[in-house]
Enzyme design. Structure first.
Site, PDB file in Angstrom:
ATOM      1  N   ASN A 376     -27.184  -4.020  30.094  1.00 54.45           N
ATOM      2  CA  ASN A 376     -27.345  -4.938  28.964  1.00 54.45           C
ATOM      3  C   ASN A 376     -28.175  -4.308  27.844  1.00 54.45           C
ATOM      4  O   ASN A 376     -27.951  -4.585  26.658  1.00 54.45           O
ATOM      5  CB  ASN A 376     -27.997  -6.242  29.426  1.00 54.45           C
ATOM      6  CG  ASN A 376     -27.005  -7.176  30.097  1.00 54.45           C
ATOM      7  OD1 ASN A 376     -25.815  -7.142  29.798  1.00 54.45           O
ATOM      8  ND2 ASN A 376     -27.489  -7.995  31.019  1.00 54.45           N
ATOM      9  N   ASP A 377     -29.119  -3.450  28.215  1.00 60.57           N
ATOM     10  CA  ASP A 377     -29.932  -2.777  27.197  1.00 60.57           C
ATOM     11  C   ASP A 377     -29.089  -1.845  26.330  1.00 60.57           C
ATOM     12  O   ASP A 377     -29.491  -1.505  25.205  1.00 60.57           O
ATOM     13  CB  ASP A 377     -31.064  -1.982  27.850  1.00 60.57           C
ATOM     14  CG  ASP A 377     -32.134  -2.889  28.444  1.00 60.57           C
ATOM     15  OD1 ASP A 377     -32.202  -4.069  28.029  1.00 60.57           O
ATOM     16  OD2 ASP A 377     -32.880  -2.432  29.327  1.00 60.57           O
ATOM     17  N   TYR A 379     -26.550  -2.499  24.784  1.00 54.85           N
ATOM     18  CA  TYR A 379     -26.070  -3.190  23.589  1.00 54.85           C
ATOM     19  C   TYR A 379     -27.027  -3.000  22.412  1.00 54.85           C
ATOM     20  O   TYR A 379     -26.721  -3.407  21.295  1.00 54.85           O
ATOM     21  CB  TYR A 379     -25.894  -4.690  23.865  1.00 54.85           C
ATOM     22  CG  TYR A 379     -24.599  -5.041  24.556  1.00 54.85           C
ATOM     23  CD1 TYR A 379     -23.436  -5.238  23.819  1.00 54.85           C
ATOM     24  CD2 TYR A 379     -24.534  -5.170  25.935  1.00 54.85           C
ATOM     25  CE1 TYR A 379     -22.241  -5.567  24.434  1.00 54.85           C
ATOM     26  CE2 TYR A 379     -23.341  -5.500  26.567  1.00 54.85           C
ATOM     27  CZ  TYR A 379     -22.200  -5.699  25.817  1.00 54.85           C
ATOM     28  OH  TYR A 379     -21.015  -6.017  26.430  1.00 54.85           O
ATOM     29  N   HIS A 594     -11.695  -8.160  36.542  1.00 51.26           N
ATOM     30  CA  HIS A 594     -12.277  -7.292  37.576  1.00 51.26           C
ATOM     31  C   HIS A 594     -11.576  -7.448  38.933  1.00 51.26           C
ATOM     32  O   HIS A 594     -10.703  -6.664  39.260  1.00 51.26           O
ATOM     33  CB  HIS A 594     -13.784  -7.492  37.707  1.00 51.26           C
ATOM     34  CG  HIS A 594     -14.553  -7.048  36.506  1.00 51.26           C
ATOM     35  ND1 HIS A 594     -14.507  -5.763  36.028  1.00 51.26           N
ATOM     36  CD2 HIS A 594     -15.364  -7.723  35.651  1.00 51.26           C
ATOM     37  CE1 HIS A 594     -15.259  -5.655  34.950  1.00 51.26           C
ATOM     38  NE2 HIS A 594     -15.792  -6.838  34.693  1.00 51.26           N
ATOM     39  N   MET A 652     -17.337   0.379  23.369  1.00 52.61           N
ATOM     40  CA  MET A 652     -18.547   1.032  22.878  1.00 52.61           C
ATOM     41  C   MET A 652     -19.260   1.774  24.007  1.00 52.61           C
ATOM     42  O   MET A 652     -19.879   2.814  23.788  1.00 52.61           O
ATOM     43  CB  MET A 652     -19.483  -0.023  22.276  1.00 52.61           C
ATOM     44  CG  MET A 652     -20.767   0.548  21.692  1.00 52.61           C
ATOM     45  SD  MET A 652     -21.790  -0.722  20.918  1.00 52.61           S
ATOM     46  CE  MET A 652     -22.492  -1.537  22.356  1.00 52.61           C
TER      47      MET A 652
END
Length: 735
Positions: A376-377, A379, A594, A652
């Site tokens: 999450n970091d 991002y 998934h 990304m």
């Protein structure tokens, strides 16, 4: 044939089932993370339910006499090859026709080249005893009926073929009911403004009230005071829990695990033999197909997050360009003062000219494996939350202008590529009721429309974060913030014009977050109601999923009545965590993203095959988070015949080429699956796949548009029908 009707002591049996289910759940939570593959014979190790108890409480087999068992054995042991039967296309028919008759009589099958079929001959054998085979077939039959029930109630998709087999088993005529189908917004006509608000429907004047986590609709306040809601499809929680407990017990039962494990092994081996015998014939079909190849087949990225829909080079290029153009523009506000773009970068002690793809540091790598927090970091460009807020958020000082521009640039790339589409996800958190109006305003004011994009809403499962900061009093308030504004805009579009227009572009809801986090809570009749869930602990995955499904079901009933588009429930599921996530999705999700953990449960994997539930798999994303690339089950699932598509998840962070040993026909099949799975309109799917795309098998395939060989489509359809026919054959002996 009334199967699984509860006897007089039904409540006692139901309580026993709940007790069994709780033991299975406890075992799942305890063992999660320690198992990678389920052996078909380890039921005693995994599940505390004995086979004898299961037969007594779940299927009531003790009522069958010894003489009946003898007759059935005689009948099965004397049978030779199980004939493949195909459901007839007539809507009023209760019959199944033999494959040879079907091929000779179907005009579409005449267009399928001759190919070598794999057939099993000899004495009948299913890998389990006759008695167990009947029990297995009863369980699989009821499981499919459960899914069909929840899909129809919520206007989601259930294939025609298994539905025809289920009606045949019931002895009823199958009837195509289009009112059960989802409704998607058609593309705007040439010259039509997709943001026009001139023709919004009038106000219905209905009264809304959330009760036990579900929005109820009343004609007026007086009816609400009398608790007389309008007749929309409100789900029944007790029925859901009974069905869930049944499936929990089913997936842990020994004979079912053995049977499904053997059938999946057979499906895998059968495809390899089919490929060996017919690969050149499939290739010949494709070579004779003019104009079309993999590169000009329509394909949809069915699982992509808007905040990471650009690749890292695109983001870097945009940051540098924005600095060149807007260096002196006020773009950020702190408590102390407002900052220009130049001042913001100075505060961060960096200059955009010096940034590289490496220093941007948004690409997930080995350091994020099994670390969702570090993922999450990623991002945060350069690790700075200020840049994430400026470039990747819709609600900021510049009203999300940069983010909108990036998305429109991605859309322009898709249009130029022509044959590529995407379904980005935008977030609604449920923290406050004005999130919808802000997001809709951003979408409409920036005129974010691309013919190659449809949109979804993702709801992060982070109630515990909001509750710990006292943003929400209880879970019910979160549900109210998520769904009440959508109901209000549906009832009175003219009072919410921007949100009404925005909802036309939305095709579904997603439930997202780290699945590996255990709540330790089993959803049951004893669980607190949403308005009673005041603790800081997060509800379970199933709890979240049920209440999202329940509100989507009611909402779809209302919107369909108004002639508006409906929504699908398409959660992230099976990336990690317990098997109960996938079991819940089997019941109530139109499709999932998934699905990795299906490899841990033969029963669920086989059920996903029988129901042809679409799965958007992201091997590169999984490689950086939960499962190494070489161990990804994508290829195995595809060969067995599960409905698989490939997706990027977050370009990304995971923008590299996927490498699998796929043939051209394989790739085109995956591309076709992605179009079927996505939420683009009926008109566009008919254009991209052929006018008969709603039909299953070679009848629904137009090779001129899909580049999928008719031999492959015939093989998939016949294999699917064979497995469904086995269930029908197994149930005949119980009549």
């Amino acid at each position: 044939m009334p199967l699984f009707k509860l006897p007089a002591e039904g409540k006692q049996i139901d309580e026993a089932m709940r007790s069994f289910a709780e033991k299975v759940f406890a075992s799942e939570v305890k063992d999660e993370g320690g198992r990678h593959e389920l052996s078909p014979f380890d039921v005693d190790e995994i599940c505390p339910i004995s086979l004898r108890e299961m037969q007594a409480h779940m299927f009531h087999m003790e009522t069958l006499s010894v003489s009946m068992e003898g007759k059935r054995k005689k009948r099965f042991q004397g049978r030779k090859t199980v004939n493949l039967s195909i459901p007839q296309s007539e809507t009023s028919s209760t019959k199944l026709s033999h494959i040879d008759d079907f091929i000779s009589s179907s005009p579409t099958y005449q267009g399928v080249p001759d190919f070598q079929r794999v057939q099993i001959t000899g004495d009948y054998a299913s890998g389990v005893t006759v008695e167990d085979f009947e029990v297995v077939c009863q369980g699989l039959y009821r499981a499919l009926c459960i899914r069909e029930k929840y899909m129809r109630r919520s206007s989601q998709r259930f294939p025609k073929t298994p539905s025809k087999y289920l009606r045949n088993i019931d002895g009823e005529a199958w009837v195509a009911v289009e009112s059960f189908y989802p409704v998607f917004t058609p593309p705007p006509k040439k010259g039509e403004d997709p943001f026009c608000t001139d023709d919004l429907p009038a106000n219905l004047g209905y009264h809304l009230q959330m009760k036990d986590g579900v929005v109820y609709i009343y004609p007026n306040e007086e009816a609400a005071s009398k608790d007389e809601p309008m007749p929309y499809p409100y789900p029944n929680l007790d029925d859901f829990l009974d069905d869930m407990n049944f499936l929990l017990a089913l997936i842990a039962q020994g004979p079912v695990k053995t049977y499904t494990h053997r059938r999946l092994k057979f499906l895998s081996s059968k495809f390899q033999v089919h490929e060996m015998l017919n690969e050149m014939d499939e290739l010949k079909e494709l070579k004779n197909n003019p104009h079309r190849d993999f590169y000009n087949c329509r394909k949809v990225d069915t699982h992509i997050h808007a905040a990471a829909c650009m690749n890292q080079k695109h983001l870097l290029r945009f940051i540098k360009k924005s600095y060149q153009v807007d260096a002196d523009r006020v773009v950020y506000s702190t408590k102390e003062k407002k900052l220009t773009l130049k001042e913001l970068f100075a505060k961060l002690k960096m200059h955009p000219y010096d940034l590289t793809v490496d220093s941007l540091d948004v690409h997930a790598g080995r350091q994020t494996f099994q670390r969702f927090d570090k993922f999450n970091d990623k991002y945060n460009p350069v690790g700075a939350s200020e840049l994430r807020d400026l470039y990747l958020k819709t609600d900021n000082y510049i009203n999300g202008e940069y983010f909108a521009t990036i998305i429109k640039e991605v859309g322009t790339d898709l249009v130029e590529a022509k044959y590529q589409h995407a379904e980005p996800r935008l977030s609604i958190y449920g923290r406050s009721p004005d999130e919808w109006s802000k997001l809709a305003s951003w979408f409409v004011c920036n005129r974010i429309h691309c013919p190659n994009m449809t949109w979804m809403i993702q709801v992060p499962r982070i109630y515990d974060v909001f509750r710990s900061k006292n943003f929400l009093p209880h879970f019910g308030k979160m549900l109210e913030n998520i769904f009440m504004p959508v109901f209000e805009a549906t009832i009175n579009p003219q009072a919410h014009p921007e949100l009404s227009i925005f909802l036309k572009h939305i095709t579904g809801f997603d439930s997202v977050d780290d699945e590996s986090k255990h709540s330790g809570h089993m959803f049951s009749s004893k669980s607190p109601k949403p308005q009673e869930w005041t603790m800081e602990k997060n509800p379970s995955y199933t709890y979240y999923a049920y209440y999202m499904y329940a509100n989507i079901t009611v909402l779809n009933g209302l919107r369909k009545e108004r002639g508006m588009n409906t929504f699908l429930f398409r959660p992230h599921c099976g990336e990690a965590g317990a098997l109960t996530h996938l079991m819940t999705a089997f019941m109530i999700a139109d499709n999932i993203s998934h699905g990795l953990n299906l490899k841990k449960s033969a029963v669920l994997q086989y059920l996903f095959f029988l129901a042809q539930i679409p799965i958007a798999m992201s091997p590169l994303s999984n490689n950086s988070l939960f499962l190494e690339y070489a161990k990804n089950p994508f290829l195995d699932f595809l060969q067995k015949g599960l409905m698989i598509s490939l997706s990027t998840d977050d370009p990304m962070q995971f923008h590299f080429t996927k490498v699998f040993k796929l043939s051209t026909c394989d790739m085109c099949e995956v591309a076709r699956n992605s179009v079927l799975q996505c939420g683009i309109s009926h008109q566009e799917k008919a254009k991209f796949l052929g006018n008969n795309y709603l039909e299953e098998g070679p009848l629904g395939n137009d090779i001129r548009r899909t580049n999928v060989a008719q031999i492959r489509m015939a093989y998939r359809y016949e294999t699917w029908c064979y497995e469904l026919n086995l269930i029908a054959e197994g149930l005949k002996s119980t009549e």
